[in-house]
Every structure is written in structure tokens, then in C-alpha cells.
Write a protein that holds these residues in place. Sequence first.
Motif, PDB file in Angstrom:
ATOM      1  N   ALA A 146       0.840  -1.205   0.000  1.00  0.00           N
ATOM      2  CA  ALA A 146       0.000   0.000   0.000  1.00  0.00           C
ATOM      3  C   ALA A 146       0.869   1.246   0.000  1.00  0.00           C
ATOM      4  CB  ALA A 146      -0.918  -0.011   1.222  1.00  0.00           C
ATOM      5  N   THR A 147       1.939   1.236   0.799  1.00  0.00           N
ATOM      6  CA  THR A 147       2.824   2.403   0.837  1.00  0.00           C
ATOM      7  C   THR A 147       3.425   2.655  -0.538  1.00  0.00           C
ATOM      8  OG1 THR A 147       3.357   1.687   3.056  1.00  0.00           O
ATOM      9  CG2 THR A 147       4.706   3.429   2.117  1.00  0.00           C
ATOM     10  N   ALA A 181       2.333   1.687  -3.416  1.00  0.00           N
ATOM     11  CA  ALA A 181       1.305   2.104  -4.377  1.00  0.00           C
ATOM     12  C   ALA A 181       0.941   3.570  -4.187  1.00  0.00           C
ATOM     13  CB  ALA A 181       0.067   1.232  -4.194  1.00  0.00           C
ATOM     14  N   ALA A 182       0.910   4.019  -2.917  1.00  0.00           N
ATOM     15  CA  ALA A 182       0.507   5.401  -2.676  1.00  0.00           C
ATOM     16  C   ALA A 182       1.562   6.383  -3.146  1.00  0.00           C
ATOM     17  CB  ALA A 182       0.217   5.604  -1.192  1.00  0.00           C
ATOM     18  N   LEU A 223      -1.643   7.471   3.897  1.00  0.00           N
ATOM     19  CA  LEU A 223      -1.542   7.060   2.491  1.00  0.00           C
ATOM     20  C   LEU A 223      -2.168   8.110   1.590  1.00  0.00           C
ATOM     21  CD1 LEU A 223      -2.414   3.273   2.799  1.00  0.00           C
ATOM     22  CD2 LEU A 223      -0.220   4.254   2.204  1.00  0.00           C
ATOM     23  N   PHE A 231      -0.572  10.438  -1.416  1.00  0.00           N
ATOM     24  CA  PHE A 231      -1.148  10.494  -2.756  1.00  0.00           C
ATOM     25  C   PHE A 231      -1.502  11.934  -3.133  1.00  0.00           C
ATOM     26  CE2 PHE A 231      -4.987  10.581  -5.349  1.00  0.00           C
ATOM     27  CZ  PHE A 231      -4.506   9.933  -6.464  1.00  0.00           C
ATOM     28  N   TYR A 279      -3.019   5.615 -10.782  1.00  0.00           N
ATOM     29  CA  TYR A 279      -2.290   5.784  -9.519  1.00  0.00           C
ATOM     30  C   TYR A 279      -3.248   5.642  -8.345  1.00  0.00           C
ATOM     31  CZ  TYR A 279       1.716   7.570 -12.122  1.00  0.00           C
ATOM     32  OH  TYR A 279       2.766   7.691 -12.946  1.00  0.00           O
ATOM     33  N   ALA A 315      -3.517   2.364  -5.487  1.00  0.00           N
ATOM     34  CA  ALA A 315      -3.356   2.639  -4.060  1.00  0.00           C
ATOM     35  C   ALA A 315      -4.630   2.287  -3.299  1.00  0.00           C
ATOM     36  CB  ALA A 315      -3.001   4.104  -3.857  1.00  0.00           C
ATOM     37  N   TRP A 332      -5.154  -0.698  -0.417  1.00  0.00           N
ATOM     38  CA  TRP A 332      -5.625  -0.302   0.917  1.00  0.00           C
ATOM     39  C   TRP A 332      -6.895  -1.057   1.301  1.00  0.00           C
ATOM     40  CZ3 TRP A 332      -9.695   3.393   2.334  1.00  0.00           C
ATOM     41  CH2 TRP A 332      -9.694   3.660   3.704  1.00  0.00           C
TER      42      TRP A 332
END
Lengths: 354, 803
Positions: free
Chosen positions: B14-15, B17-18, B149, B153, B168, B172, B176
Motif C-alpha cells: 500500500a505504501t 502504491a501510494a 496514504l 497520494f 495511480y 493505491a 488499501w
Amino acid sequence: MTKLTEHPSEGGQTRSENGRVSSVNGQPTPEAGQLSSPEALDEVRAVAARISDSMTRVIEGKLEVVQMAIAVLLAEGHLLIEDVPGVGKTMLAKSLARTIDCTVRRIQFTPDLLPSDITGVSVFNQDVRDFEFRPGAIFANVVVGDEINRASPKTQSALLESMEEGQVTVDGRTYELHRPFIVMATQNPIEMEGTYPLPEAQRDRFMARISMGYPSAASEVAMLDTHGGVPPLASLTPVTDAPTVARLIAVVRDVWASPAIRQYVVDLSTATRESSALRLGASPRATLHMLRAARAVAALDGRDHVLPDDVQQVAVPVLAHRLILSGEAQLSRRTAEDVLREILRRVPVAATRR
Amino acid sequence: MRTRVPEAFLAFAATVAAVLGLTTLTTTGNWLATAVWTCLAVAVAGIGLRRLTSRGWVVLLGQVVLVGWFVIALFARSSLTFGLPGPAAIARLGDLVADVTDVLHKYAAPIPTTPGVEFLLVSAVTVLALVVDYLAVTRNAPAAAGLPLLAAFLTAAANSGSSLAPGYFLVAALVWLILISRQASGSVRRWSTTMASPRTPTTSSDHESEAMGGFGSSARQLGVVALVAAVLLPAIIPHLPTRFILDGLGRNDSAVGNGGRVGFSSTLDLTRSLQDGSLNPVFSYRTSAPGTPPPLRVVVTSDYVGGQWRTSPGAQSSQQDLTAPGLISPDVAVQDRTFAVTQNTLEAPHIAAPQPVVGADFGSTPWGADPRTGDLYVRARPDSYSVTYREVNVAPAQLRDGIPGGASGQNDPQVTGSLGVDQGSAQVVNDLVAKITAGTKTSYDAAVAIQNWFRTTGDFTYSLTLAAPAVDGAGQPVTNPITNFLLTKQGYCVQFASAMIMMARAKGIPARMAIGFLPGTFAEGGYTVRAADAHAWPELYFPGAGWLRFEPTPAGRTGSAPAYTTPTTLGNTTGPNKDPSASVTASAAPSSGVARKLGADTAAGGTISTPLSDRVRIWFTDPGHLVLLALLLGLLGSLVLPVTARLVHRRRRLRSLDAAELAEAQWDELVSRLTDLGFRPPDGGTLRDWRAHYTREAYFDDAAKASMGHVVATLERTRYARPGRAQVDVREDLRVITRAAAESRPRGLRLRAFLFPRDGLEWWSRLTNAVTGVPGRLVAPFARRLGRLGRLGRLGRSPRRRG
């Protein structure tokens, strides 16, 4: 030893009214709204209030029991009063009989009472050289059967069969019983000595079984005051008569039971048959009795229609004596009343959505 | 269990992706690889530490120490003493921070990936990873991890200067959601601490998985619906220009990545644009024209009503018909020039271009031209476009003598509509025209004389501040803007242009108002136009030459007048760009301090009026109004559920055919409203039981008790009494009961009961189910058919073939 006591009709009719009721036995139709008109219902309430007032002068602090007895009377049922000796079972039956100006007979059941003592017997009349029917104790409007479980089963069934059919057949001839006709039987709990407990099939013929219960302390003190002097029953005078009761019975028959109510009554009966705590559930006759008693309760409340509350009110007195608990339920010391109350909680109250 | 390996790796994913979006902020994205390694270090350190201890803060502290060392080792390895950071390492990090500060001051996004920037980004991402890991895994609250997060973003989305691709966001958000669903299903599984073992064998595991499946599927539905809505809704919702929402934030011109856009239509009030001291370009362009290009026209109008110019709203056609040049006679020397705009920020539908345009290229953007005026319109704002315009080099002599065969314009409504003189100022205008144009023989000479009067001889002052209203003979202040301007001789381009148009019209020359931009400033082979370059000028119609631009605004602001308006024979000008006698007292580029009293200006000045649609747009772009609008929308939104519930109840009442249905509907409404107020209905029981229950729970007073009795009696009658009763409406009783019930409840509960009635919620959830179920229902027949085909196939293969 048979003891037949006849209370001759006492004169003095309380009210003389022109019977508007054409047929007592006429089946009510939904359109025949006249029978249970507000005026008729008012009369039901008034007469019931008079009877109840008279009776509570004798029976202290037992209003619910008295009301139930009146309801059974108006619903054309028979009443079984069950309790330990000395709490006023006979008093209740006799006081109800006394308040109505009609023929009343009291039968004290003993082990040697014969069926013919109840139904009547044909005896040869020398004068006319023919058999002549001498009616038994059952030929009356109100029959008080005291300690019914002391008689032999044979005699019990003679009474109970005539209760159901409203007629007696002796020597091939059928004799109609009086109308209105109510049997009020008292009995001691079956654990008491020297009794022949009623079989299930015969208990089923009683519309309701009620228990007197001990009076409250205050009522008991009041009882000592009033009963100290004159015999209480002697002070009772009839407040109504048989034709009036017959008319009221017709009114009660006409009380409307909606499809939802009928469904609810059947649901309750079905639930007793399906309950795992019961070996024997309610019979179709019980269903019928329940609805009739509910009609009477509704009429006594001044309504021309039955509510689920009425059904709930009569369900325990009407059903409890007909049910037989399963072995498990007996071992866990549950009573039929407990099981019934649980069923009443569980079965959803039907509401029509037409 | 405690180590939570899958959760740790999900948090790691998740990190990453963000922060993917942050790569758009830098020229190269190779810092991301380093950041991924540090995030992985955070996750692994977390797993290891959680195995050792169950205390959350110990885990976090350990992670900070370990990963901090890892980061320092990555960026200041050579400065480590015995593997530990010492003063040398700190000095090295100080250097890196200085580098970052330098880069951030110098560059706008995307910034070059210097070691300092890389250090900054990797540190920030590592901190984010630590926070997310702590919240989502150690503290087992992944929903809370959504905030950091989202912050990461948004940093990418807000600073990149252009919109971020939806991918994007999707990646994310999906990761999540998976993180949350894993935590939620885990906690549902842990609901019971002891396992119940049935006496008789049952298929309880099936039930459990069924129940879990139910939870899971509704959660998945919610998640997917929210994601799809987040991606699709922006396409439906109108895009408000971001600069207005960020107005307060975006004032600072030195802010990195501040790309302010200018909506021309919303700033038709030119004073605002003229006072705009910002140096943000509206657009840049190159042109093939030698020397200073002509002003760039955006709109033109000939309607002057009530002291204001109105643009005609119906003019925005999609016709790409550029017939306006047909007005120019072949005798006139013309030259086609190209004009190419880049970095256009002018809001659609407006387009700035020199006129008359003979060809245009907007790429894929739909565009159109007003057939009457030649104004260009676009559906959406193009980033760049190019047009070909016709440079008209008409000679003064031609204009003076008349061009043979030139269209008089008598049948052109645009021309004939451009002759009306403003009645309020006609007297003053006519007097002045008579004086100024005395001795001129032709329209052209008159026009030139009027222009010169404004520019030179009339002693006008260019100022963004309008003078106080002059006093007329009767001692009353002059309210007509044109008269006032002519008397006070102080104003800016709008007043100059308006006054000249009226004077030309008084002289019988068709004249109209053009609004657009001055050519802007020339630098590095191209021109840059800023908001302060906004301008207004008159266009006069001459048969054979078409609409010609005149320039009454003094030269200090506008430069030289068009060549055809400065006949050398008159001798009162010494050449282009020189206008020696132009008296300009205001600074040429008006500073922001010139005038601030906007309200006074618009009241006294002949400002450009805008059609209703534009005015609505202006209203909407005011930040205060936006807040108001948001509040209003919020208020309306909060009323959706109550109104839905009311409508549901009303519909049931109206649809009920007989007394029974009406009574049932009203009873249901009552039960629902009492439940909203926190009075749970009893389980089972008769109506009288319910009545007793509510009376007991809600402490009804006598009136409410009576009403409750009435309602129950009504319902009892309709349910159980003989059919054929009259209809009884117990609405008033319902009101009494609900009011009495509400009075016994705390305020918050009452508000909640009002805002979120269950009937409203139920209606919307049913609607949502119906809508979300549509794809399933559409697919189901095919799935069934497929399944049937599969079964048939199996049957076909089986040796016992049927039939």
C-alpha cells in the motif's frame, strides 16, 4: 348413596324483554350484524356485571375466575373447576347457578352413582301400563357435578356424553336437554385419594378448566366477616333468567372472528401438537372451544369482534387440561400452563394484510 | 499470529502504491527503487520485532532505529564511523538537506533527481512506511492508515501541476481496501473466543463460511462501488477551475508548480484583469508577423445596453465558417500570417486570436466560429492551437476615397446593429463630435480625428481609477458612464473604446467593441500574454475594408495606433510608437496599487457586461459563494433521507386502497419513526402489548396515551373487526405520539432520527441493491446457459445417452 338435590325454579324474573332473537341456534353470518349490535353487547355486559356482582359477594376476590365462569356460560361450554378441597369450588358453581333464574340440579358424585341416576330411567307405570321415562339429574339448565372424579368411569362417561350431544337417549328414545345447558363439575386434583381421574377424551369435553387458588389474606379475613352469620348462598337471588342467557349466547355466537384470528387460533393449536414438550396436543374441538371462549370474552369486553388478546386470555384455561406433557417435560417439572405460556410467546400474532 | 506477515507485506504494498504518484514530480523515478528497499526494510523489521515483543511502541522504536540506520547507511555510507553515524554523517546529511532546499527554490515540478532530492523523498516515504506499518499492522487499524496514504497520494496529485492518471489512485485504493478487508475478516473470525461444538453433527462450517461470504461480498461490493464512483463521478461533476478553490493558497507566485489559469469570461470585468499584478502567463504564442503583432481579440460585441456592453450568448455556434474576411475588397492589400499559441490557459469557450481569422487548427478540440463576427469558440480548453489571420494593409488614401465595390454592409445586421448611440450620452457625444470633426470631409477623416482627440489632443488621462462623478449643470452627479468619462477625461481602455464607438456611431460610422489582449511581451522569439494585458478597443466598419481596429487608448498603454489610422498627410503624428504628446499620467503597466475600489469602479465605469451564463459562472467562482454553495448542497444532501422517508410514507398512504391498508401504512410509519427514536419494537405480542410497551418506554403523557390508544384501536378494528368500516385517518395522532416520544429523547438522538430515518435508508439501500445487482442479473442468464451447455456436454460424453 345417591343424593339428588333439586333447586326448584325460584319465581321473580328479573327482566322481561321481548326476545328479538329469532333463532338461538341460527348460524351467524357476517352480514347478520344485528345480533352483536352495540345495544346487545351492552346488555351482555350489564347482565354479566350483575352476575359477577352477585357471585363476588360469595366468592371473595376471585374476579378472574368468576369472569371466566361467566364467559364459559355464554360460550355454551362446560366448566371444570379443579382444586384442593375447601377453596370454594362448589361455592362458585352453586353461586353461578343461583344467580340465574333457571332449573338447577346438583349431583354429588360418589363411587356407587349409576349412569341412570344421571340420564334418567324408564320405569313401568302400572296405571298406564307402559314404560314411563323419569328424567335424571341432567335435565336442568345448570348441572353442578360435585367431585366428579369420585364417580366410576362408567357414570362419568354417561354424564360427559350427554354434555357433548345436548341430548339423552334412553331405551331407544332421545330426549332433548334444556337450553341453555351448562355442566359445572368440580374435582380434586388427581393425586388425592379415592378418585378416578377423568380420561383425556372426557376432559376434552370441558371447555375450560379453572383453579380457584387460595384467597388472598385480605379476602380471607373479609370472608370470615361475611360468612360468619347467614349461609352466603341463601342471600343470593337470581339476577337473570334462562331466556336472557340464551339470548346472550346468541349474541356471543355472532361476535366476529376475522380470518386472522381464526388463523391465530389454529396456529396455537398446531403449535401444541408440534411442541416437543407435549405428548398430546390440542384437539380440533379444543380449537373450536378456544374461539368460542374468545368470542365470549370479547363480548364481555363490549366488542363485536375478537382480538388476539382475547384468544391469549382464554388459551391457558381452555387448553391446559387437555394437554399431556411428555416424559421429559414432566421430569423437568414443567406444567402444561408453562408450556402454553411459552407457546403464546412464540407463536406470532397474525395480522391480516388483505 | 502476532507477526502478521501478510498484513505487513500488504502495508508495504500500500505504501509503495501510494507513493507511485510522486514519481511524476521528479524527472527520473529511480529514487523509487531505493524507497522500495527501505519500505521493505520497515516491513521486515516490523515482522521480526513483533515476533519478539507484543508492545506496539517498542516495535515502532525498533523499526525507527533499524530503518533510520539503513537510510543513513544508504546516503552517507562513507561518513559512517565503525558502522555508526557520527558527526561526519550528520554533516553529510546537512549537505543533502541544503541541496534539497536549493533545488526546491530553483525548480518547479518536475524537479531533477539530485542526491538531496532522492534523500528527501526516500526519507519521506520511509516515514510514511513506518506510520502505515505501525497503524495498519502493529496497531491493527488499517482504516487509520488510509490517512497518511492519502496524504502521500495528495502530495503527488496537488504538486504535479497536471492531473494525475486515475491508475495511480486505483492501485493505491485497491491495495488499501484489500488491507482493510483482511483485517476485518480476521476480526470477524475472532469474534468468538471459544468454539461451540454441537452435540449432533451439523454442517456448521458451511454456515460459517456462508456468513463470512455474506459479509465479504457486501464489503467487496461496497469497495468496488466506491472505487468506481471515485473514478467515474469526476467525469459527471462539472470541473470548477482549481484556482478558485485554491485562491487563498495559490496567491504566492513563487510557489513551486503554481500554474494559475485565467478564465477570460469570468474576468470580463477588465479592471480586475488589468490590476492583476501576477506574472503568470495566460498563454504564449509565436507569429510570423513582422514587428509588433495586432492585439488578440477574444470577443466582439455591438450591444451597448444600460451603460454596459453585452456579449450575445447565442453566438457560440459550431460552424467552422470563416466568411468574415469576405468583407474585404480585393483591392485592399492583405497578407496572411500564422499565429501559434502554446501553453494556453484561457478557459473555454474563449479563444484569443488576431482577427480576421481565415483558418484555424485546434487539433482534436471541437471549435466553431461566430459567422457574424468571426469570433472563435471551443468546447474545451486546448493546450495549443494555431490560426491563420489576414493582415489588412489598407492605405489611408483608399479609406478616405472609398474602395470601389466595397460592400456597404446595409444588409449585414452586424453592421446595421452597430449604429445606435447611447441615448444617455447622445447630447454630450454629438456636441463633442461636431466640435472635433469640424472640417473633416469623410468618415475616415472623422474617425482619425476622434482617435487623435482621445490619444493626443483631448488631454485624457489613462488611469484604472475612475474620477469621481462630475457634476452637471443642475448640480446632480452624472450617472452615465460615457458622459462622465468625456467630462472627467480619466479612465482606461474600456472607457476610451466605449466613448470612441459612440462618437463614431454619432458620425454614422458602424462601430463595435472588441475585447481581448494586447500583444504581450516579447522574449526568446515568442510573446507571452498575461492577465494584465487585457484590453478593449473599438472596431469601425469601412466598406471594402471590413472592420478596422482603432486605438483611442493613449500610446503609453497601447503602443502605436494602426498604420492606416495615422495618415501622414494630417501631420499630427510623427510616426509609429512616438506619439510625443500623449499625456499619460498613470504608469504604463498599472501597479496593483492603482485602484482597489472595485465596487466603485464598476458603478461609475462603463464596464463590460456579460450574459447571464457568464454572470452565473462568475458567481460560482467566488470562493465565498462556493462555501455558501457547499453549505447549501450539504444542507440539501442531509435532507435527502428525511424527504425520502416522507415520500415513502406518503406513497404508501396514497396507494392504500381501503381503510385496512391505510391503517397498516400509518402503523408501520409510526413503528418506524419510534424505532428511529430508539424505541425498539417488542418481539411478538399483540397490538395491546405493543401499546403498553411503547407507553412504558416513552413515558407518554395523557394526550399521547390517548392517541396511542386511538391508533391501536383503529388498527385493531381494521385488522380484526367486521370488514366494511369507514376510513379513519390517524395522522394527527401519529404526530402527537412521535412528538411525545421525541421529547423524552436526547437531542442528538432526535437529530439522528430526523436525518437518518430507517425507511429512507432502506429505500436507498434497496435502490443501490437493485442498481448493483443489474450486472449480475445481466450476466446470470449467460452463466446459466453456459452451465447448461457444460452439463449437456458432459451428458453427451457420458455413455448412457438419454432419449
